[in-house]
Write an enzyme that holds these catalytic residues in place. Structure first.
Site, short mmCIF file in Angstrom:
data_model
loop_
_atom_site.label_atom_id
_atom_site.label_comp_id
_atom_site.label_asym_id
_atom_site.label_seq_id
_atom_site.Cartn_x
_atom_site.Cartn_y
_atom_site.Cartn_z
NE ARG A 92 -4.13 1.62 2.25
CZ ARG A 92 -5.32 1.36 2.77
NH1 ARG A 92 -5.51 0.24 3.40
NH2 ARG A 92 -6.31 2.22 2.66
CB CYS A 93 0.95 4.24 -2.12
SG CYS A 93 -0.75 4.84 -1.91
CB ALA A 94 -0.81 5.45 2.62
#
Length: 208
Positions: free
Chosen positions: A5-7
């Site tokens: 997940r990018c975050a």
């Protein structure tokens, strides 16, 4: 999402005063995670063999450069894992801010612990990155929280919550090399999903 997940929180910056206890609790909780394909498991495999290989190679290079693996760092095999691209949830420490693994988005179940003396060192380290998508601070001090919001170089700032979980109708994007160049949801989101509230917060940035 198996950490893809990018975050996801790939860098955890912890004050010296609580570092050892935080590390103990985090490692304990991480080792208890269940990885597999059942509904009762915490997460599943990474997306493909190439991604798995790249992540494990990055960990191996970090160890060669002086990092310590506190848990994980390997491919999971055996019953329930054979044939799948399962990566053990991994925590590293003794990683420098200039090391390759500190400055790369791995998109996997890997995080790094950094020990800092206090708030100023933490902010400097958090901002010492080519990326700036999301960031979070955990504190009971409203002055520290407000100062963090103002000084952190990230497109999303969270107080006392995870770095992920942005709502789909809210603007989302990052600074530096993060994001895709577009932040805004449709203007309808303002009308449909939002209620206006005026908030006044007085704080003293000298008390962080």
């Amino acid at each position: 999402n198996a950490g893809q997940r990018c975050a996801a929180g790939s860098r955890l910056i912890v004050f010296e005063a609580v570092y050892d206890e935080f590390k103990r609790l985090l490692v304990e909780a991480t080792r208890a995670l269940k990885v597999g394909t059942a509904d009762t498991d915490d997460f599943g495999p990474v997306i493909n063999e190439e991604q798995m290989t790249n992540m494990l190679a990055a960990v191996s290079r970090a160890v060669d450069a002086g990092a310590t693996v506190l848990t994980g760092g390997t491919r999971l095999t055996g019953h329930g894992h054979d044939g799948g691209y399962f990566v053990a949830p991994t925590i590293l420490e003794h990683v420098g801010s200039a090391d390759a693994i500190s400055r790369t988005e791995l998109f996997g179940p890997i995080t790094i612990l950094y020990r800092v003396s206090g708030f100023e060192e933490a902010i400097a380290l958090a901002n010492d990155s080519p990326f700036g998508l999301t960031a979070a601070v955990h504190t009971q001090n409203i002055n520290r929280a407000m100062t963090f919001i103002g000084r952190i170089q990230a497109g999303v700032a969270v107080v006392n919550g995870g770095t992920y979980g942005s709502e789909p109708h809210m603007p989302f994007g990052g600074l530096k090399q993060s994001g895709n160049g577009w932040r805004e949801a449709g203007t309808q989101a303002i009308d449909v999903y939002s209620d206006l509230k005026t908030v006044y917060i007085n704080h003293d940035p000298t008390h962080v």
